[in-house]
Design a protein around this motif. Structure first.
Motif, mmCIF file in Angstrom:
data_model
loop_
_atom_site.group_PDB
_atom_site.id
_atom_site.type_symbol
_atom_site.label_atom_id
_atom_site.label_comp_id
_atom_site.label_asym_id
_atom_site.label_seq_id
_atom_site.Cartn_x
_atom_site.Cartn_y
_atom_site.Cartn_z
ATOM 1 N N PRO A 34 -10.521 14.339 -6.180
ATOM 2 C CA PRO A 34 -10.221 13.492 -7.343
ATOM 3 C C PRO A 34 -10.207 14.276 -8.655
ATOM 4 O O PRO A 34 -11.146 14.223 -9.436
ATOM 5 C CB PRO A 34 -11.347 12.451 -7.309
ATOM 6 N N LEU A 35 -9.099 14.980 -8.860
ATOM 7 C CA LEU A 35 -8.902 15.684 -10.130
ATOM 8 C C LEU A 35 -8.076 14.810 -11.061
ATOM 9 O O LEU A 35 -7.094 14.194 -10.657
ATOM 10 C CB LEU A 35 -8.168 17.001 -9.887
ATOM 11 N N GLY A 36 -8.476 14.769 -12.319
ATOM 12 C CA GLY A 36 -7.691 14.088 -13.342
ATOM 13 C C GLY A 36 -6.880 15.101 -14.130
ATOM 14 O O GLY A 36 -7.372 16.184 -14.439
ATOM 15 N N VAL A 37 -5.635 14.764 -14.424
ATOM 16 C CA VAL A 37 -4.762 15.603 -15.249
ATOM 17 C C VAL A 37 -4.404 14.784 -16.493
ATOM 18 O O VAL A 37 -3.803 13.715 -16.371
ATOM 19 C CB VAL A 37 -3.469 15.984 -14.495
ATOM 20 N N HIS A 38 -4.783 15.274 -17.656
ATOM 21 C CA HIS A 38 -4.636 14.520 -18.899
ATOM 22 C C HIS A 38 -3.936 15.381 -19.940
ATOM 23 O O HIS A 38 -4.479 16.416 -20.337
ATOM 24 C CB HIS A 38 -6.003 14.129 -19.461
ATOM 25 N N GLN A 39 -2.756 14.983 -20.379
ATOM 26 C CA GLN A 39 -2.141 15.707 -21.492
ATOM 27 C C GLN A 39 -2.517 15.008 -22.792
ATOM 28 O O GLN A 39 -2.245 13.808 -22.962
ATOM 29 C CB GLN A 39 -0.623 15.815 -21.336
ATOM 30 N N VAL A 40 -3.158 15.744 -23.680
ATOM 31 C CA VAL A 40 -3.694 15.158 -24.913
ATOM 32 C C VAL A 40 -3.448 16.108 -26.079
ATOM 33 O O VAL A 40 -3.141 17.287 -25.898
ATOM 34 C CB VAL A 40 -5.213 14.873 -24.781
ATOM 35 N N THR A 41 -3.624 15.564 -27.282
ATOM 36 C CA THR A 41 -3.443 16.346 -28.503
ATOM 37 C C THR A 41 -4.799 16.638 -29.126
ATOM 38 O O THR A 41 -5.650 15.758 -29.225
ATOM 39 C CB THR A 41 -2.564 15.563 -29.499
ATOM 40 N N VAL A 42 -4.988 17.897 -29.546
ATOM 41 C CA VAL A 42 -6.222 18.287 -30.218
ATOM 42 C C VAL A 42 -6.222 17.711 -31.629
ATOM 43 O O VAL A 42 -5.275 17.894 -32.393
ATOM 44 C CB VAL A 42 -6.348 19.820 -30.288
ATOM 45 N N MET A 74 0.843 -1.188 0.000
ATOM 46 C CA MET A 74 0.000 0.000 0.000
ATOM 47 C C MET A 74 0.883 1.244 0.000
ATOM 48 O O MET A 74 1.945 1.283 0.625
ATOM 49 C CB MET A 74 -0.886 0.008 1.245
ATOM 50 N N ARG A 75 0.384 2.260 -0.658
ATOM 51 C CA ARG A 75 1.137 3.501 -0.779
ATOM 52 C C ARG A 75 0.130 4.660 -0.686
ATOM 53 O O ARG A 75 -1.020 4.529 -1.095
ATOM 54 C CB ARG A 75 1.802 3.507 -2.158
ATOM 55 N N GLY A 76 0.580 5.790 -0.138
ATOM 56 C CA GLY A 76 -0.290 6.969 -0.077
ATOM 57 C C GLY A 76 -0.722 7.408 -1.464
ATOM 58 O O GLY A 76 0.065 7.370 -2.404
ATOM 59 N N VAL A 77 -1.974 7.817 -1.584
ATOM 60 C CA VAL A 77 -2.481 8.171 -2.917
ATOM 61 C C VAL A 77 -1.724 9.351 -3.536
ATOM 62 O O VAL A 77 -1.645 9.464 -4.758
ATOM 63 C CB VAL A 77 -4.003 8.486 -2.917
ATOM 64 N N PHE A 78 -1.116 10.221 -2.702
ATOM 65 C CA PHE A 78 -0.379 11.351 -3.270
ATOM 66 C C PHE A 78 0.931 10.893 -3.934
ATOM 67 O O PHE A 78 1.559 11.672 -4.656
ATOM 68 C CB PHE A 78 -0.073 12.406 -2.209
ATOM 69 N N ALA A 79 1.328 9.639 -3.692
ATOM 70 C CA ALA A 79 2.513 9.083 -4.349
ATOM 71 C C ALA A 79 2.113 8.174 -5.515
ATOM 72 O O ALA A 79 2.929 7.413 -6.018
ATOM 73 C CB ALA A 79 3.361 8.311 -3.338
ATOM 74 N N THR A 80 0.858 8.238 -5.938
ATOM 75 C CA THR A 80 0.353 7.410 -7.045
ATOM 76 C C THR A 80 -0.427 8.292 -8.018
ATOM 77 O O THR A 80 -0.575 9.499 -7.815
ATOM 78 C CB THR A 80 -0.602 6.309 -6.539
ATOM 79 N N ARG A 81 -0.991 7.615 -9.045
ATOM 80 C CA ARG A 81 -1.925 8.276 -9.966
ATOM 81 C C ARG A 81 -3.341 7.729 -9.750
ATOM 82 O O ARG A 81 -4.201 7.901 -10.621
ATOM 83 C CB ARG A 81 -1.505 8.041 -11.413
ATOM 84 N N SER A 82 -3.594 7.083 -8.634
ATOM 85 C CA SER A 82 -4.935 6.544 -8.367
ATOM 86 C C SER A 82 -6.008 7.608 -8.555
ATOM 87 O O SER A 82 -5.824 8.767 -8.199
ATOM 88 C CB SER A 82 -4.999 6.040 -6.924
ATOM 89 N N GLN A 83 -7.159 7.185 -9.097
ATOM 90 C CA GLN A 83 -8.274 8.148 -9.179
ATOM 91 C C GLN A 83 -8.882 8.397 -7.801
ATOM 92 O O GLN A 83 -9.530 9.420 -7.590
ATOM 93 C CB GLN A 83 -9.348 7.648 -10.142
ATOM 94 N N HIS A 84 -8.700 7.459 -6.885
ATOM 95 C CA HIS A 84 -9.273 7.603 -5.550
ATOM 96 C C HIS A 84 -8.359 8.472 -4.708
ATOM 97 O O HIS A 84 -7.179 8.140 -4.516
ATOM 98 C CB HIS A 84 -9.471 6.237 -4.896
#
Lengths: 126, 126
Positions: free
Chosen positions: A84-92, A70-80
């Motif tokens: 719960p903000l998602g950060v997504h780098q994408v191309t238009v 188990m690891r703290g969520v701030f050290a992961t990319r868990s959605q939980h």
């Protein structure tokens, strides 16, 4: 709001580069002016509110792998996580008035969009 | 909350790689478990609420340069935008219980912290 063919969280790719489908970002008319200047090919950062996430979770097995400690969520990319903000780098890919098509965004259909920014490129700020 | 020597927005670096000072991220005790697993040297993404931003601004001159044409805020990194979230990729320098020292975060003293995530590295997910 994200308009995606993926409606089931269990089907959503864990990260965008692991097979998330193209989807549409759909904006309200009252932010139309804020979209001005976006062009196909632009790299953007999309911030979403992961509305199905559990906000009382502070630790997880990274990537849901129970063999990992188990690891703290701030050290992961868990959605939980508490916020719960998602950060997504994408191309238009395309722009149709208030709808922006993007490549590889790992959020399910109906996910609220909180913000969009120009991505920082190798050549710095635009 | 961000604890920074920079208290005046006019002094804040526009982006972290343009001379922002090291600062502390200070967390509440109730998210202590969520910090578990963070280590010096880790690259993290910090999400902040840019509490001094103007939320009714939809277009700006990029980087405040009046010689550049106005552009929608979603095509810029302006702090002024409907939901003024800051996205900062920084490196952990040190950890002291609920305080995490990071390098080069461009937010002024007192900026609220909304979320922290592991940065996606060249080798993918951790």
């Amino acid at each position: 709001m994200v308009e995606s063919p993926v409606a089931d969280p269990a089907q959503a790719a864990r990260q965008g580069d692991e097979g998330a489908p193209d989807c549409w970002l759909v904006f309200d008319a009252d932010v139309r002016e804020a979209l001005d200047g976006l062009r196909p090919g632009d790299d953007i950062v999309v911030l979403t509110w992961l509305h199905l996430a559990e906000r009382n979770v502070l630790q997880v097995h990274p990537r849901g792998d129970a063999s990992r400690p188990m690891r703290g969520v701030f050290a992961t990319r868990s959605q939980h996580r508490p916020n719960p903000l998602g950060v997504h780098q994408v191309t238009v890919l395309a722009i149709d008035d208030l709808r922006i098509r993007v490549q590889g965004l790992e959020a399910i259909d109906g996910t609220p969009i909180i913000d969009v920014k120009s991505a920082l490129g190798a050549h710095g700020q635009r």
